[in-house]
Scaffold this motif. Structure first.
Motif, PDB file in Angstrom:
ATOM      1  N   HIS A   1       0.820  -1.212   0.000  1.00 17.37           N
ATOM      2  CA  HIS A   1       0.000   0.000   0.000  1.00 17.37           C
ATOM      3  C   HIS A   1       0.855   1.264   0.000  1.00 17.37           C
ATOM      4  CE1 HIS A   1      -3.513  -2.485   0.627  1.00 17.37           C
ATOM      5  NE2 HIS A   1      -2.948  -3.014   1.693  1.00 17.37           N
ATOM      6  N   HIS A   2       1.881   1.268   0.812  1.00 14.46           N
ATOM      7  CA  HIS A   2       2.739   2.450   0.871  1.00 14.46           C
ATOM      8  C   HIS A   2       3.550   2.619  -0.411  1.00 14.46           C
ATOM      9  CE1 HIS A   2       1.661   2.420   5.105  1.00 14.46           C
ATOM     10  NE2 HIS A   2       2.187   3.627   5.207  1.00 14.46           N
ATOM     11  N   LEU A   3       3.967   1.538  -0.994  1.00 20.06           N
ATOM     12  CA  LEU A   3       4.668   1.556  -2.280  1.00 20.06           C
ATOM     13  C   LEU A   3       4.161   0.393  -3.116  1.00 20.06           C
ATOM     14  CD1 LEU A   3       8.356   2.131  -1.091  1.00 20.06           C
ATOM     15  CD2 LEU A   3       6.906   3.815  -2.256  1.00 20.06           C
ATOM     16  N   SER A   4       3.785   0.677  -4.355  1.00 22.70           N
ATOM     17  CA  SER A   4       3.420  -0.410  -5.263  1.00 22.70           C
ATOM     18  C   SER A   4       4.694  -1.052  -5.804  1.00 22.70           C
ATOM     19  CB  SER A   4       2.531   0.103  -6.393  1.00 22.70           C
ATOM     20  OG  SER A   4       3.183   1.151  -7.096  1.00 22.70           O
ATOM     21  N   ALA A   5       4.532  -2.089  -6.588  1.00 18.54           N
ATOM     22  CA  ALA A   5       5.686  -2.907  -6.985  1.00 18.54           C
ATOM     23  C   ALA A   5       6.747  -2.123  -7.742  1.00 18.54           C
ATOM     24  CB  ALA A   5       5.208  -4.101  -7.810  1.00 18.54           C
ATOM     25  N   ASP A   6       6.356  -1.337  -8.759  1.00 24.60           N
ATOM     26  CA  ASP A   6       7.351  -0.680  -9.598  1.00 24.60           C
ATOM     27  C   ASP A   6       8.221   0.319  -8.833  1.00 24.60           C
ATOM     28  OD1 ASP A   6       6.619  -2.180 -11.767  1.00 24.60           O
ATOM     29  OD2 ASP A   6       5.436  -0.597 -12.729  1.00 24.60           O
ATOM     30  N   PRO A   7       7.637   1.265  -8.086  1.00 29.41           N
ATOM     31  CA  PRO A   7       8.503   2.177  -7.348  1.00 29.41           C
ATOM     32  C   PRO A   7       9.322   1.488  -6.268  1.00 29.41           C
ATOM     33  CG  PRO A   7       6.195   2.602  -6.832  1.00 29.41           C
ATOM     34  CD  PRO A   7       6.217   1.672  -7.996  1.00 29.41           C
ATOM     35  N   PHE A   8       8.751   0.496  -5.601  1.00 28.27           N
ATOM     36  CA  PHE A   8       9.518  -0.213  -4.580  1.00 28.27           C
ATOM     37  C   PHE A   8      10.723  -0.910  -5.204  1.00 28.27           C
ATOM     38  CE2 PHE A   8      10.122  -4.233  -2.078  1.00 28.27           C
ATOM     39  CZ  PHE A   8      10.743  -3.640  -0.994  1.00 28.27           C
ATOM     40  N   ARG A   9      10.492  -1.600  -6.296  1.00 25.87           N
ATOM     41  CA  ARG A   9      11.600  -2.304  -6.943  1.00 25.87           C
ATOM     42  C   ARG A   9      12.650  -1.326  -7.459  1.00 25.87           C
ATOM     43  NH1 ARG A   9      10.762  -7.032 -11.389  1.00 25.87           N
ATOM     44  NH2 ARG A   9       9.177  -7.522  -9.835  1.00 25.87           N
ATOM     45  N   ALA A  10      12.210  -0.231  -8.061  1.00 25.45           N
ATOM     46  CA  ALA A  10      13.157   0.751  -8.600  1.00 25.45           C
ATOM     47  C   ALA A  10      13.970   1.407  -7.483  1.00 25.45           C
ATOM     48  CB  ALA A  10      12.417   1.807  -9.406  1.00 25.45           C
ATOM     49  N   MET A  11      13.306   1.791  -6.386  1.00 29.05           N
ATOM     50  CA  MET A  11      14.022   2.419  -5.276  1.00 29.05           C
ATOM     51  C   MET A  11      14.998   1.452  -4.628  1.00 29.05           C
ATOM     52  SD  MET A  11      11.195   4.794  -3.363  1.00 29.05           S
ATOM     53  CE  MET A  11      10.337   6.103  -4.234  1.00 29.05           C
ATOM     54  N   LEU A  12      14.585   0.200  -4.477  1.00 33.07           N
ATOM     55  CA  LEU A  12      15.457  -0.798  -3.869  1.00 33.07           C
ATOM     56  C   LEU A  12      16.684  -1.038  -4.741  1.00 33.07           C
ATOM     57  CD1 LEU A  12      15.414  -2.550  -1.316  1.00 33.07           C
ATOM     58  CD2 LEU A  12      14.338  -4.353  -2.676  1.00 33.07           C
ATOM     59  N   ARG A  13      16.490  -1.069  -6.045  1.00 32.68           N
ATOM     60  CA  ARG A  13      17.632  -1.258  -6.950  1.00 32.68           C
ATOM     61  C   ARG A  13      18.548  -0.036  -6.933  1.00 32.68           C
ATOM     62  NH1 ARG A  13      14.744  -4.022 -12.293  1.00 32.68           N
ATOM     63  NH2 ARG A  13      14.509  -6.118 -11.388  1.00 32.68           N
ATOM     64  N   ALA A  14      17.955   1.165  -6.856  1.00 33.47           N
ATOM     65  CA  ALA A  14      18.775   2.378  -6.835  1.00 33.47           C
ATOM     66  C   ALA A  14      19.581   2.465  -5.544  1.00 33.47           C
ATOM     67  CB  ALA A  14      17.889   3.610  -6.990  1.00 33.47           C
TER      68      ALA A  14
ATOM     69  N   THR B   1       7.717 -10.752  -3.245  1.00 33.83           N
ATOM     70  CA  THR B   1       6.819 -10.710  -4.396  1.00 33.83           C
ATOM     71  C   THR B   1       6.942  -9.394  -5.165  1.00 33.83           C
ATOM     72  OG1 THR B   1       5.249 -12.164  -3.263  1.00 33.83           O
ATOM     73  CG2 THR B   1       4.409 -10.869  -5.104  1.00 33.83           C
ATOM     74  N   LEU B   2       6.971  -8.268  -4.439  1.00 32.43           N
ATOM     75  CA  LEU B   2       6.998  -6.964  -5.106  1.00 32.43           C
ATOM     76  C   LEU B   2       8.274  -6.748  -5.902  1.00 32.43           C
ATOM     77  CD1 LEU B   2       5.609  -4.531  -2.351  1.00 32.43           C
ATOM     78  CD2 LEU B   2       4.393  -5.412  -4.358  1.00 32.43           C
ATOM     79  N   ALA B   3       9.408  -7.160  -5.336  1.00 31.92           N
ATOM     80  CA  ALA B   3      10.702  -6.828  -5.939  1.00 31.92           C
ATOM     81  C   ALA B   3      11.445  -8.046  -6.471  1.00 31.92           C
ATOM     82  CB  ALA B   3      11.577  -6.097  -4.931  1.00 31.92           C
ATOM     83  N   ASP B   4      10.783  -9.202  -6.500  1.00 26.33           N
ATOM     84  CA  ASP B   4      11.405 -10.426  -7.013  1.00 26.33           C
ATOM     85  C   ASP B   4      12.715 -10.712  -6.281  1.00 26.33           C
ATOM     86  OD1 ASP B   4      11.541 -12.684  -8.611  1.00 26.33           O
ATOM     87  OD2 ASP B   4      12.633 -11.673 -10.216  1.00 26.33           O
TER      88      ASP B   4
END
Length: 379
Positions: free
Chosen positions: A243-256, A319-322
């Motif tokens: 809810h706080h972060l959907s999959a795409d922004p969470f994955r992108a921020m985690l990778r960054a 699940t969100l960030a594989d």
């Protein structure tokens, strides 16, 4: 601290898949060795949560909170696998914050296991942005300019503060707090990129639930999110509840940011684990908990904290960030453990805070079966 005495616990290592036997003695890990017998359960360090407002009806921000509230909160989160918990106080009048900190200190003094679980408290505010959006669900009447004198009056249990570095006074507070040994996090801010950099220069080491508590719309660039992602001096906290972060922004921020400079928090309120419905809470006022676990302020699109456990967050992050199970656990153990004296690791000499759990790909949580805190079986 007394423990169960010498004992062993076995489970599968999430990194290698091999079964390990861990020997626990005098509250610490004495040895780790391969185990010949297979195990159906995974074995990991106890989870470390740097941001917990409440759980299961126990609320450290409630006006009537007492020592029992703190002890009950520790027991409630321990059942979900969290063996190190940092109670988090939100913006409130100074006397309320000081009283809550004193109550947490009394709870620690009354029970060695509570003292072991709580290394310090996190004060998220009151030195935050007063603007709608960045302020989040914090009471606008309690948000105020940075004041190092108030920080000193709180006493030594405030081991972490979240600050918006949007002016010189806030940046100076970060410098003074850092010299006092208080961990400083950037959050709930409308600061410019230059001010974010100055905050890190002054000693800030964390970003509080990055990607949240900001405006609904930001300039493409520059903005404070990019600067926090780019600055390797700031380790970023994320709420992985879907809810706080959907999959795409969470994955992108985690990778960054990189796995090594990231961690998960629950940001749980007292409504975590409660049935859907409308509630009134000290954190968000009138709030609504949906069937999907989204907790929001009534009549607004703004979130009012979270309602899922850190164990849920680990499974959801996979699940969100594989992510692998091993990497997701690192985000909830060793990485936040850097800010709690090195907790969350599985090695000889470390505190014997351990969990066993069942998990398969696609599960929405870790099914915690055994919890050991300071060498003592607590579940």
């Amino acid at each position: 601290m007394p423990s169960d005495g010498a004992r062993t616990i076995t489970g599968r290592d999430p990194a290698s898949g091999r079964t390990l036997r861990v020997t626990v003695e005098d509250g610490r890990i004495a040895a780790i060795a391969p185990a010949p017998e297979p195990s159906d359960l995974w074995l990991a360090p106890g989870l470390v949560d740097l941001q917990v407002n409440g759980f299961g009806g126990h609320d450290v921000n409630a006006p009537d909170m007492d020592e029992q509230t703190v002890a009950d909160l520790v027991r409630a989160v321990r059942r979900t696998g969290v063996t190190t918990v940092v109670p988090t106080l939100v913006s409130a009048p100074e006397e309320r914050i000081a009283a809550a900190l004193a109550m947490i200190a009394r709870a620690r003094a009354a029970d060695p296991l509570v003292a072991h679980a709580i290394p310090y408290a996190h004060v998220e505010g009151p030195f935050l942005s007063p603007e709608d959006g960045p302020r989040g669900a914090h009471d606008p009447g309690s948000v105020r300019p940075a004041d190092a004198g108030e920080l000193r009056r709180w006493g030594g249990l405030a081991g972490m503060i979240t600050v918006s570095p949007h002016d010189g006074a806030a940046i100076d507070l970060i410098a003074q707090a850092t010299r006092m040994g208080v961990r400083c996090a950037v959050g709930h801010t409308h600061a410019t990129p230059e001010q974010i950099t100055r905050a890190a220069d002054a000693g800030a080491v964390l970003s509080t639930h990055l990607g949240n508590a900001t405006y609904a719309t930001l300039p493409r660039h520059p903005n404070h999110l990019w600067t926090q992602l780019a600055d390797d001096r700031l380790q970023a906290g994320f709420i992985a509840d879907g809810h706080h972060l959907s999959a795409d922004p969470f994955r992108a921020m985690l990778r960054a940011k990189g796995i090594e400079r990231s961690h998960l928090v629950s940001d749980a309120t007292s409504l975590a684990g409660m049935p859907p419905g409308r509630y009134r809470t000290p954190v968000g006022g009138e709030v609504e908990l949906s069937e999907t676990g989204r907790l929001s302020r009534v009549g607004t699109p703004f979130l009012a904290g979270a309602s899922r456990s850190l164990a849920d967050g680990v499974a959801t992050a996979i699940t969100l960030a594989d992510l692998t199970l091993s990497d997701a656990l690192r985000l909830a153990t060793a990485n936040p453990g850097r800010f709690t004296g090195g907790r969350g690791v599985l090695r000889p000499g470390a505190p014997a805070d351990l969990i066993t759990f069942a998990w398969r790909p696609g599960d929405i949580t870790l099914d915690v079966r055994t919890v050991i805190a300071a060498g003592r079986t607590v579940r």
